[in-house]
Design an enzyme around this catalytic site. Sequence first.
Site, PDB file in Angstrom:
ATOM      1  N   HIS A 146      81.487  21.084  73.040  1.00 24.76           N
ATOM      2  CA  HIS A 146      82.540  20.743  71.907  1.00 24.76           C
ATOM      3  C   HIS A 146      82.394  19.012  71.696  1.00 24.76           C
ATOM      4  O   HIS A 146      83.458  18.675  71.460  1.00 24.76           O
ATOM      5  CB  HIS A 146      83.906  21.229  72.021  1.00 24.76           C
ATOM      6  CG  HIS A 146      84.098  22.690  72.081  1.00 24.76           C
ATOM      7  ND1 HIS A 146      83.186  23.491  71.332  1.00 24.76           N
ATOM      8  CD2 HIS A 146      84.844  23.536  72.605  1.00 24.76           C
ATOM      9  CE1 HIS A 146      83.639  24.776  71.447  1.00 24.76           C
ATOM     10  NE2 HIS A 146      84.626  24.750  72.361  1.00 24.76           N
ATOM     11  N   HIS A 220      88.361  25.515  65.712  1.00 24.17           N
ATOM     12  CA  HIS A 220      88.580  26.086  67.055  1.00 24.17           C
ATOM     13  C   HIS A 220      90.126  26.553  67.209  1.00 24.17           C
ATOM     14  O   HIS A 220      90.643  26.606  68.166  1.00 24.17           O
ATOM     15  CB  HIS A 220      88.339  25.138  68.153  1.00 24.17           C
ATOM     16  CG  HIS A 220      88.249  25.773  69.383  1.00 24.17           C
ATOM     17  ND1 HIS A 220      89.002  26.368  70.119  1.00 24.17           N
ATOM     18  CD2 HIS A 220      87.035  25.798  70.221  1.00 24.17           C
ATOM     19  CE1 HIS A 220      88.613  26.887  71.516  1.00 24.17           C
ATOM     20  NE2 HIS A 220      87.336  26.325  71.562  1.00 24.17           N
ATOM     21  N   GLU A 357      84.885  31.501  66.393  1.00 21.77           N
ATOM     22  CA  GLU A 357      84.334  30.196  65.908  1.00 21.77           C
ATOM     23  C   GLU A 357      83.100  30.354  65.047  1.00 21.77           C
ATOM     24  O   GLU A 357      81.934  30.840  65.845  1.00 21.77           O
ATOM     25  CB  GLU A 357      84.320  29.200  67.026  1.00 21.77           C
ATOM     26  CG  GLU A 357      85.448  29.060  68.013  1.00 21.77           C
ATOM     27  CD  GLU A 357      85.272  28.697  69.434  1.00 21.77           C
ATOM     28  OE1 GLU A 357      84.236  28.090  69.802  1.00 21.77           O
ATOM     29  OE2 GLU A 357      85.908  29.496  70.038  1.00 21.77           O
TER      30      GLU A 357
END
Length: 392
Positions: A146, A220, A357
């Site tokens: 991420h 997210h 996601e």
Amino acid sequence: MPSSARTRNGLATAVRVVLVAVVALALSLAAGFPAQAATGPSITKKHFGTLPDGKKVDVYTLRNTNGMRVNILTYGGILQSIEVPDSRGKFANVTLGFDNLPDYVNKSLYFGAIAGRYANRIAKGRFTLGGKTYQLATNDGPNHLHGGDKGFDKRVWQAQPFKRNDSVGLELAYTSPNGEEHYPGTLRTKVVYTLTHDNRIRMDYSATTGRPTIVNLTNHAYFNLRGEGNGLILGHRLQINASRYTPIDKTLIPTGKVAQLSGTPLDFRRPTAIGERVNSKDQQIVRSGGYDHNYVLDRRGHGLDLAARVVEPDSGRVLEVFTDQPGLQFYSGNFLDGTLRGTGGHLYPKRSGFTLESQHFPDSPNHKNFPSTVLRPGDVYRTTTIYAFSAK
Ligand code: GLA
């Protein structure tokens, strides 16, 4: 009865009537009923907190004519709360989050945030582009996750609210300098959140770069359609329009194979309760302690397709995810461990939230057979995902 007593009685009755009306109004407001229905959609801004470096963070509240309310933070572009009705019109906040900034800074597991520059994992944080090898942070065991140590989820975004006839929105912009988190190229990023009259949150992402780079953006948000802090997500019935997925190794990095879901406990082509097979002994599920996999969506073209549908039987709340992306990470909240206290004051146990996601496949820069995530100067990265809420 003497007339003075009658007047007193009459007055008392009038006072009672007014009181009842006031209490009823207060109750309907507390329940989140659309007190502003007549005035159209609205957006308001409030101070949410100050970061250790002195930067101020705001929270914008978007409201549509149905009374649906969405809070967005300028920190991380975080969807802090999403209040939607159940089948009887009762509102609840269906996304996991915190009521204060320090918890987002110190404890958050990407709750509601924009993940980037590269959402999901890159093996050993390494990739090669134009003959040059780049080493990114390894912030998830041996891998990059991420966007690294300080990804887009931890940046303060410039916010511009807007209002249209039947929708209201917030445009967020962030320019990531060349070399930030060791990614090449200055990346100018925009994420536009729009709350529509039909209870949809639309997310339009765009980006341009000064040098060849890689990019993969997502949101997210964790969902619990029973309401955040109100139990587990095991009874939610999930359907994902994918007949293939990318199996993972022990460190949750794709092996490079694109495998059929048919006959595995990861197949969600038919609506199935999340809890039904989450403790399966299947090696793929054991590796990630539940679901944490990239689904290869069955796409019909290049436009927006329905990727997933989730129904929570008790409340009747429904979430549909539409996207133009090739993949969808379904994560069943395996790393939640009961230590985080959420927005409503309740602890979040394991599997009290799930994420869907929309994305390009994890570790794409290291797999030639995966769709490319390279962005070059002059090209525009564009993608759209919608969270659509309803009740049945
Ligand atoms: C993603 C990953 C998970 C986990 C969460 C955050 O969904 O795929 O493995 O890292 O983010 O905890």
